[in-house]
Design a protein around this motif. Sequence first.
Motif, PDB file in Angstrom:
ATOM      1  N   GLY A 144      -0.382  12.102  -0.184  1.00 17.16           N
ATOM      2  CA  GLY A 144      -1.443  12.593  -1.070  1.00 17.16           C
ATOM      3  C   GLY A 144      -2.237  13.695  -0.378  1.00 17.16           C
ATOM      4  N   GLU A 150      -7.585  13.155   9.810  1.00 16.75           N
ATOM      5  CA  GLU A 150      -6.586  12.080   9.833  1.00 16.75           C
ATOM      6  C   GLU A 150      -6.863  11.175  11.023  1.00 16.75           C
ATOM      7  OE1 GLU A 150      -4.015  10.622   8.043  1.00 16.75           O
ATOM      8  OE2 GLU A 150      -4.107   9.314   9.797  1.00 16.75           O
ATOM      9  N   GLN A 155      -4.996   8.948  12.418  1.00 16.40           N
ATOM     10  CA  GLN A 155      -3.885   8.776  13.358  1.00 16.40           C
ATOM     11  C   GLN A 155      -3.541  10.114  14.012  1.00 16.40           C
ATOM     12  OE1 GLN A 155      -0.906   5.805  11.911  1.00 16.40           O
ATOM     13  NE2 GLN A 155      -1.695   6.543   9.958  1.00 16.40           N
ATOM     14  N   LEU A 185       1.647   6.099   5.355  1.00 17.63           N
ATOM     15  CA  LEU A 185       2.650   5.031   5.219  1.00 17.63           C
ATOM     16  C   LEU A 185       4.063   5.615   5.248  1.00 17.63           C
ATOM     17  CD1 LEU A 185       0.897   2.781   2.582  1.00 17.63           C
ATOM     18  CD2 LEU A 185       1.784   2.010   4.792  1.00 17.63           C
ATOM     19  N   VAL A 203       7.936   3.835   5.934  1.00 24.17           N
ATOM     20  CA  VAL A 203       8.385   3.769   4.541  1.00 24.17           C
ATOM     21  C   VAL A 203       9.013   5.124   4.243  1.00 24.17           C
ATOM     22  CG1 VAL A 203       7.583   3.692   2.165  1.00 24.17           C
ATOM     23  CG2 VAL A 203       6.591   2.156   3.860  1.00 24.17           C
ATOM     24  N   ILE A 214      11.654   6.078   2.169  1.00 26.06           N
ATOM     25  CA  ILE A 214      12.468   6.327   0.971  1.00 26.06           C
ATOM     26  C   ILE A 214      11.612   7.112  -0.018  1.00 26.06           C
ATOM     27  CG2 ILE A 214      13.793   5.290  -0.921  1.00 26.06           C
ATOM     28  CD1 ILE A 214      14.074   2.802   0.971  1.00 26.06           C
ATOM     29  N   LEU A 237      11.003   8.086  -3.249  1.00 21.47           N
ATOM     30  CA  LEU A 237      11.471   7.552  -4.539  1.00 21.47           C
ATOM     31  C   LEU A 237      11.638   8.676  -5.569  1.00 21.47           C
ATOM     32  CD1 LEU A 237       9.723   4.071  -4.447  1.00 21.47           C
ATOM     33  CD2 LEU A 237      12.166   4.507  -4.535  1.00 21.47           C
ATOM     34  N   ALA A 288     -12.971   9.488   9.027  1.00 23.21           N
ATOM     35  CA  ALA A 288     -14.122   9.780   8.163  1.00 23.21           C
ATOM     36  C   ALA A 288     -14.864   8.457   8.011  1.00 23.21           C
ATOM     37  CB  ALA A 288     -13.656  10.296   6.814  1.00 23.21           C
ATOM     38  N   ASP A 296     -11.757   5.151   0.645  1.00 23.41           N
ATOM     39  CA  ASP A 296     -12.887   4.984   1.572  1.00 23.41           C
ATOM     40  C   ASP A 296     -14.050   5.901   1.216  1.00 23.41           C
ATOM     41  OD1 ASP A 296     -11.365   3.200   2.981  1.00 23.41           O
ATOM     42  OD2 ASP A 296     -11.220   4.391   4.820  1.00 23.41           O
ATOM     43  N   ARG A 311      -2.461   6.962  -3.567  1.00 26.34           N
ATOM     44  CA  ARG A 311      -2.383   5.604  -4.126  1.00 26.34           C
ATOM     45  C   ARG A 311      -3.737   5.019  -4.542  1.00 26.34           C
ATOM     46  NH1 ARG A 311      -3.226   1.805   0.353  1.00 26.34           N
ATOM     47  NH2 ARG A 311      -3.143   2.970   2.293  1.00 26.34           N
ATOM     48  N   ARG A 358       1.733   4.165  -6.939  1.00 21.64           N
ATOM     49  CA  ARG A 358       1.396   4.232  -5.510  1.00 21.64           C
ATOM     50  C   ARG A 358       2.481   4.928  -4.691  1.00 21.64           C
ATOM     51  NH1 ARG A 358       4.578   0.506  -2.854  1.00 21.64           N
ATOM     52  NH2 ARG A 358       5.549  -0.977  -4.278  1.00 21.64           N
ATOM     53  N   ILE A 368       5.553   7.571  -3.174  1.00 21.06           N
ATOM     54  CA  ILE A 368       5.436   8.898  -2.567  1.00 21.06           C
ATOM     55  C   ILE A 368       5.415  10.056  -3.582  1.00 21.06           C
ATOM     56  CG2 ILE A 368       6.659  10.543  -1.057  1.00 21.06           C
ATOM     57  CD1 ILE A 368       7.304   8.076   0.760  1.00 21.06           C
TER      58      ILE A 368
HETATM   59  C1  LIG Z   1       5.965  -1.990   2.784  1.00 23.46           C
HETATM   60  C2  LIG Z   1       5.874  -0.809   1.880  1.00 23.46           C
HETATM   61  C3  LIG Z   1       7.015  -0.299   1.287  1.00 23.46           C
HETATM   62  C4  LIG Z   1       6.946   0.811   0.453  1.00 23.46           C
HETATM   63  N1  LIG Z   1       8.100   1.345  -0.047  1.00 23.46           N
HETATM   64  C5  LIG Z   1       8.082   2.563  -0.630  1.00 23.46           C
HETATM   65  C6  LIG Z   1       9.300   3.257  -0.887  1.00 23.46           C
HETATM   66  O1  LIG Z   1      10.391   2.763  -0.648  1.00 23.46           O
HETATM   67  N2  LIG Z   1       9.197   4.508  -1.430  1.00 23.46           N
HETATM   68  C7  LIG Z   1       7.987   5.083  -1.767  1.00 23.46           C
HETATM   69  O2  LIG Z   1       7.977   6.209  -2.287  1.00 23.46           O
HETATM   70  N3  LIG Z   1       6.836   4.435  -1.527  1.00 23.46           N
HETATM   71  C8  LIG Z   1       6.857   3.213  -0.939  1.00 23.46           C
HETATM   72  N4  LIG Z   1       5.679   2.590  -0.607  1.00 23.46           N
HETATM   73  C9  LIG Z   1       4.410   3.196  -1.017  1.00 23.46           C
HETATM   74  C10 LIG Z   1       4.092   4.493  -0.301  1.00 23.46           C
HETATM   75  O3  LIG Z   1       4.612   4.524   0.984  1.00 23.46           O
HETATM   76  C11 LIG Z   1       2.598   4.729  -0.195  1.00 23.46           C
HETATM   77  O4  LIG Z   1       1.884   4.191  -1.259  1.00 23.46           O
HETATM   78  C12 LIG Z   1       2.312   6.220  -0.121  1.00 23.46           C
HETATM   79  O5  LIG Z   1       3.023   6.770   0.973  1.00 23.46           O
HETATM   80  C13 LIG Z   1       0.819   6.384  -0.022  1.00 23.46           C
HETATM   81  O6  LIG Z   1       0.466   7.710   0.269  1.00 23.46           O
HETATM   82  P1  LIG Z   1      -1.074   8.087   0.366  1.00 23.46           P
HETATM   83  O7  LIG Z   1      -1.135   9.475   0.899  1.00 23.46           O
HETATM   84  O8  LIG Z   1      -1.763   7.808  -0.915  1.00 23.46           O
HETATM   85  O9  LIG Z   1      -1.708   7.035   1.386  1.00 23.46           O
HETATM   86  P2  LIG Z   1      -1.324   6.686   2.880  1.00 23.46           P
HETATM   87  O10 LIG Z   1       0.095   6.910   3.167  1.00 23.46           O
HETATM   88  O11 LIG Z   1      -1.912   5.355   3.133  1.00 23.46           O
HETATM   89  O12 LIG Z   1      -2.118   7.798   3.686  1.00 23.46           O
HETATM   90  C14 LIG Z   1      -3.498   7.719   3.904  1.00 23.46           C
HETATM   91  C15 LIG Z   1      -3.783   8.428   5.212  1.00 23.46           C
HETATM   92  O13 LIG Z   1      -5.188   8.463   5.410  1.00 23.46           O
HETATM   93  C16 LIG Z   1      -5.505   8.055   6.726  1.00 23.46           C
HETATM   94  N5  LIG Z   1      -6.836   7.459   6.614  1.00 23.46           N
HETATM   95  C17 LIG Z   1      -7.179   6.315   5.966  1.00 23.46           C
HETATM   96  N6  LIG Z   1      -8.496   6.120   6.013  1.00 23.46           N
HETATM   97  C18 LIG Z   1      -9.007   7.169   6.709  1.00 23.46           C
HETATM   98  C19 LIG Z   1     -10.327   7.561   7.058  1.00 23.46           C
HETATM   99  N7  LIG Z   1     -11.389   6.831   6.696  1.00 23.46           N
HETATM  100  N8  LIG Z   1     -10.498   8.695   7.773  1.00 23.46           N
HETATM  101  C20 LIG Z   1      -9.414   9.458   8.141  1.00 23.46           C
HETATM  102  N9  LIG Z   1      -8.141   9.131   7.823  1.00 23.46           N
HETATM  103  C21 LIG Z   1      -7.950   8.018   7.094  1.00 23.46           C
HETATM  104  C22 LIG Z   1      -4.411   7.095   7.103  1.00 23.46           C
HETATM  105  O14 LIG Z   1      -4.234   7.026   8.495  1.00 23.46           O
HETATM  106  C23 LIG Z   1      -3.192   7.709   6.404  1.00 23.46           C
HETATM  107  O15 LIG Z   1      -2.514   8.641   7.212  1.00 23.46           O
HETATM  108  C24 LIG Z   1       5.700   1.434   0.203  1.00 23.46           C
HETATM  109  C25 LIG Z   1       4.542   0.934   0.800  1.00 23.46           C
HETATM  110  C26 LIG Z   1       4.613  -0.173   1.626  1.00 23.46           C
HETATM  111  C27 LIG Z   1       3.381  -0.687   2.283  1.00 23.46           C
END
Ligand SMILES: Cc1cc2nc3c(=O)[nH]c(=O)nc-3n(C[C@H](O)[C@H](O)[C@H](O)COP(=O)(O)OP(=O)(O)OC[C@H]3O[C@@H](n4cnc5c(N)ncnc54)[C@H](O)[C@@H]3O)c2cc1C
Length: 400
Positions: free
Chosen positions: A25, A44, A46, A52, A58, A60, A62, A141, A178, A340, A353, A355
């Motif tokens: 995202g 970020e 990390q 994730l 994770v 794959i 999708l 943050a 958050d 997500r 939720r 990718i």
């Molecule tokens: C076990 C599992 C299996 C899954 N399988 C799949 C799959 O097969 N295919 C698929 O497409 N999706 C899958 N998903 C879902 C998918 O991986 C995630 O929902 C998606 O990658 C989320 O992206 P995001 O950017 O919204 O959040 P995230 O990937 O959670 O990214 C958020 C980022 O913000 C950072 N962050 C958080 N809070 C703060 C803060 N306060 N300050 C600074 N940085 C912060 C974190 O470190 C992270 O890097 C799976 C998820 C899980 C848990």
Amino acid sequence: MYIQENIKTQIKAEYDVAVCGGGFGGISAALASARQGKKTVLFEKQFMLGGLGTAGIVTIYLPLCDGYGHQVSYGIAEELLRLSISHGAEARYPDNWLDGVGTRGENDKRFCVQYNPQLFAILAEKLLIDEGVDILYGTYAVGVRMNGDKISHIITENKSGRLAYKVGSVVDATGDCDIAKFAGAPTDTFKQGNVLAAWYYSAGKSGYKLNQIGCSDTPEEEKTVQNKKTELLVDRRFTGLDGDELSEQTCLSHLSTFNDFLKKRKDDPEVMPVTIATTPQIRMTRKIVGEYELSDKETHKYFEDSIGMVSDWKKRGPVYEVPFGTLYSARVKNLICAGRCISVNETLWDVMRVIPCCAVTGQAAGTAAAMTDDFTSLSVKELQRILEENGVVLHEKDII
Ligand SMILES: Cc1cc2nc3c(=O)[nH]c(=O)nc-3n(C[C@H](O)[C@H](O)[C@H](O)COP(=O)(O)OP(=O)(O)OC[C@H]3O[C@@H](n4cnc5c(N)ncnc54)[C@H](O)[C@@H]3O)c2cc1C
């Protein structure tokens, strides 16, 4: 008991757009904002991008398609999928989509790949730097400063201590909403809680392998005897929003990885775990209560304010247009969500939720954040024009 602290926080810099969180995202949002010429920072916590999708093992990506041969997610969602396998896919290479050969009929593979997390993190970082995004790693943050109904500063903590950044608009891409929580925007949590997961990579006789340990929370009616993945690893659930609980979840996840490794060792004395997650593998935590809540019942529905489309990774057929109103709450006028934590009902959350959906909402959120510091008065028509100019297809009626 509390302690009272009087802290003076140094204002380190000023940005047009601050993106909090560097998962799919946040990467998409930062990219879209920088491409609109805005001074963009990405915080970020990390030391790698991808959230994730990299640190969470994770890998794959999708589908971008509906399963019947129609691509529905375009723009940065497709760009990142192609980037993720630009030096080779790990599996699920869909020749028919990527090379424009073959038919894209009902029985073809979906437009979905498995990529290498390390390579993707490096490539995404390079892309953002090339586009002019300032990436601040190891930077949490931790709060906001409000000026009326807008965020004026993001408060961060990292090795340098506590710092403030003056911001025009903010993208909450933390996955956990958050920033919305800090700013007092309405949020909601995942009531039933998440099951334990322990995805990891191993290397052994059968090569380098992604082990998907821990099922997604399949609804009762979708469970089958054949689907072994529905077995739970532990008989408890996790909110993902409590510091103590996250540490327990991580230790249990490590233990599940170890047990799985021991099982594999019986067949293959050479097998070794090679990559484990460095972030908790939790699917749904907190989301914004936005101006619109998209429901799982709204498949194939035309939304005039659509910012792009997504499909359902679980089954062929459903397509959702994503309304702009799912990304923000009018309560905090310069805050928009990506990934997500957008506004969808509980059932659709498990679809939205993933990718590609995070990339679709990220591109829209980043573009919108580059246009205004008040999302309540944004011209959605103008946002749609820019999104279309950048490859997004907004409506199902326009799918070829
Ligand atoms: C076990 C599992 C299996 C899954 N399988 C799949 C799959 O097969 N295919 C698929 O497409 N999706 C899958 N998903 C879902 C998918 O991986 C995630 O929902 C998606 O990658 C989320 O992206 P995001 O950017 O919204 O959040 P995230 O990937 O959670 O990214 C958020 C980022 O913000 C950072 N962050 C958080 N809070 C703060 C803060 N306060 N300050 C600074 N940085 C912060 C974190 O470190 C992270 O890097 C799976 C998820 C899980 C848990």
